[in-house]
Design an enzyme around this catalytic site. Structure first.
Site, PDB file in Angstrom:
ATOM      1  N   CYS A 138       2.754  10.767   4.465  1.00 16.10           N
ATOM      2  CA  CYS A 138       4.243   9.956   4.389  1.00 16.10           C
ATOM      3  C   CYS A 138       4.776  10.050   5.793  1.00 16.10           C
ATOM      4  O   CYS A 138       5.542   9.170   6.232  1.00 16.10           O
ATOM      5  CB  CYS A 138       5.146  10.112   3.326  1.00 16.10           C
ATOM      6  SG  CYS A 138       4.193  10.793   1.943  1.00 16.10           S
TER       7      CYS A 138
ATOM      8  N   CYS B 298       0.974  -1.263   0.200  1.00 13.92           N
ATOM      9  CA  CYS B 298       0.095  -0.083  -0.254  1.00 13.92           C
ATOM     10  C   CYS B 298       0.741   1.258   0.023  1.00 13.92           C
ATOM     11  O   CYS B 298       0.376   2.316   0.063  1.00 13.92           O
ATOM     12  CB  CYS B 298      -0.821   0.083   1.325  1.00 13.92           C
ATOM     13  SG  CYS B 298      -1.975  -1.459   1.171  1.00 13.92           S
TER      14      CYS B 298
END
Lengths: 388, 212
Positions: free
Chosen positions: B108, B37
């Site tokens: 992130c 993912c």
């Protein structure tokens, strides 16, 4: 930045060739008049002749006649014109079904989506693990309602070249128009419209060291297509607007400068990169077809590492490449092409595209492979993946 | 030098990340994210059991520059702190310590902060330090699903509106996804959900349903 830039993103755009600039300059500074009819003033007639000559040169490479080439602002506009122009011309008369593939570039994909919102039905064909469209699926998808098939000649990311002749034959047999986006193949992978059953073809100048801001759409004689831009009668009354004569002249010059020898040289760069990377760096996967691919494209996934990290490290060392990683894209979406060939996010995440052009050398290939090998080793040391 | 979207400090930590690697005899560890993912961070801790203080910390990153840089800074911020202090470290603090991160890269970089917190929780669970056991709620399940990525776009399931329904009743958690069962990522997503939901102390059964 250390030393010179090694530019390996030639699919995005290329550096202009000085000889192209030289050919264009007089049309900015001297013969800058608008193209007039043959009854106009001499500067205008000269401009008109330059435009005709450029059109003949470019059409000639495709085996087309000059009246079949429409100049546009670039490949994005050409593909928009092809899909929407045919939809406008045939939507009421014949049907509202369009077929395309999952790996098309955004101008085709998003034009198809826009038409979908206007009530057209769009079938998006799958591709196999190497990026090739399934010809049987194409045959089955065509119905009496189908007005256009739009399948690219080669892929912008993974470089796979479709069997466009076979696709053309299917479309011919079924009596359906075929558009193909040839932005990345034009002049590099020869295509003759007298032999291939393609009715509309998107081409651009900026991918072959020509200027940006000019492209073309080949429209086979008799193809139903609506006027795309309203205004004057330019471009055979299909696309109004002041002709970009310096651009057209530059486009033609860029076409003339591409030689088969050069394409063979680019292919040698590609093969060297692919062979070295796959044999020297473990856990790598080539994306796209090994042989049926653009001569100037290599695309590799470096597993266990992320593409933006690779491109940033490469940038610090003076190399420009691109990646299909979501982190790199403006939309934060992973490459739709890698996902379509059955890759997961991880495969897209670590994918790096190297595309070659006229100004690249074998030394560039060797130095980028050396750099990538070091960078990937470094990044794998800090990655939690790929360790036993 | 051209303008990069990252600050000098981010680039410095990206080029030379601190405290990288594994601790083989770690007292606690966590893995946030997953390879299918997108980004992934692993955090390893050595903890002084008397003071509950982090004596050593290491991280590994499978991610972009902001992921790597945040992993690096978070280990610097946490080293020497007590578990309680380290738990308070926020993404904002990490971002400030790096001279700012691009907003689009929040996802992130937040993963590293989650990784640190998960490692602390892992220590507490392993050493019987979890004080009160809070029953699992729909909100808690939703919070955890925010850490499961939709691999099609690389953003989480909740944000991409894939989660249609969540039910929690008598130890059974039911998650309904707006995704066909034969979707190419259906299994990967189910496994990631399992990883996030099954460790909850009062969950006996997890059912992931797909729409047609």
């Amino acid at each position: 930045m250390l030393g010179k830039l090694v530019y390996l993103d030639n699919a995005a755009t290329t550096r202009l060739d000085e000889r192209v600039l030289e050919a264009m300059t007089p049309y900015f500074l001297e013969t800058y008049a608008v193209a007039t009819s043959e009854f106009g003033y001499s500067a205008g007639i000269e401009a008109r002749e330059a435009l005709q000559e450029a059109r003949s040169t470019i059409a000639g490479v495709l085996g087309a006649s000059p009246e079949e080439l429409i100049f546009t602002s670039g490949s994005t506009e050409s593909s928009n014109m092809a899909l929407k122009g045919v939809a406008m011309a045939l939507g009421e008369k014949k049907g509202r079904h369009i077929i395309t593939s999952r790996i098309e570039d955004f101008p085709v994909l998003n034009s198809a989506r826009a038409l979908e919102k206007q009530g057209f039905r769009v079938t998006t064909l799958d591709v196999d693990a190497e990026g090739l469209v399934d010809l049987n699926q194409l045959k089955d998808a065509i119905t009496g309602e189908t007005i256009l098939v739009s399948i690219q000649h080669a892929n912008q990311e993974i470089g796979t070249v479709q069997d466009i002749a076979a696709i053309g034959q299917i479309c011919r047999e079924k009596g359906v128009l075929l558009h193909s986006d040839a932005t990345h193949t034009f002049t590099r992978v020869p295509l003759d419209v007298r032999e291939v059953g393609v009715d509309l073809l998107t081409i651009a100048a900026h991918t072959i060291h020509g200027p940006r801001g000019i492209g073309g759409l080949y429209v086979r004689k008799g193809t139903p297509i609506a006027k795309w831009m309203d205004g004057g009668f330019q471009e055979f009354n299909l696309r109004a607007g002041l002709e970009n004569i310096p651009g057209a002249v530059g486009f033609a010059r860029a076409v003339q400068l591409v030689t088969p020898e050069e394409t063979t040289r680019l292919q040698a760069l590609r093969d060297r990169l692919i062979d070295r990377v796959l044999s020297e760096i473990p856990h790598t996967t080539l994306n796209g077809h090994r042989w049926q691919r653009l001569p100037q494209n290599a695309n590799v996934t470096f597993h266990f590492v992320e593409g933006e990290s690779i491109t940033l490290h490469l940038d610090m060392r003076g190399f420009a490449v691109s990646t299909g990683s979501a982190c790199f894209s403006r939309s934060l979406e992973a490459s739709h092409v890698i996902l379509a060939i059955g890759g997961d996010h991880e495969r897209a995440h670590g994918s790096v595209r190297f595309t070659f052009g006229r100004f690249n050398t074998m030394e560039d290939v060797d130095s980028v492979v050396d750099a990538v090998a070091e960078i990937v080793t470094l990044l794998r040391q800090i990655s939690p993946l790929g360790k036993e | 030098m051209t303008m990069l979207p990252y600050s000098e400090l981010v680039m410095e930590h990206f080029r030379h990340p601190r405290n990288v690697g594994r601790i083989e005899d770690a007292d606690a560890k966590s893995v946030e994210g997953s390879p299918a993912c997108g980004d992934m961070v692993a955090v390893y801790l050595k903890v002084d059991p008397e003071e509950l203080r982090i004596t050593d910390i290491k991280f590994e990153s499978y991610g972009c520059a902001s992921n790597i840089a945040t992993g690096s800074i978070i280990t610097e911020l946490a080293k020497g702190k007590t578990l309680e202090e380290a738990r308070q470290i926020t993404w904002k603090q990490a971002s400030e310590a790096l001279g700012g991160l691009p907003p689009i890269k929040t996802h992130c970089s937040v993963l590293a902060v989650d990784g640190l917190r998960a490692a602390i929780q892992n220590y507490e669970e392993r050493h019987g330090l979890v004080k009160e056991r809070v029953p699992t709620t729909v909100e808690e399940v939703r919070r955890r699903l925010k850490h499961v990525m939709n691999p099609v776009v690389g953003l989480d399931l909740v944000r991409t509106k894939l989660v249609k329904d969540i039910e929690v009743a008598e130890g059974t958690v039911r998650v309904v996804l707006d995704l066909p069962a034969d979707h190419q990522f259906a299994n990967a997503i189910r496994e990631d959900i399992r990883e996030k939901i099954e460790p909850l102390w009062d969950v006996n059964e997890l059912i992931v349903e797909f729409t047609e």
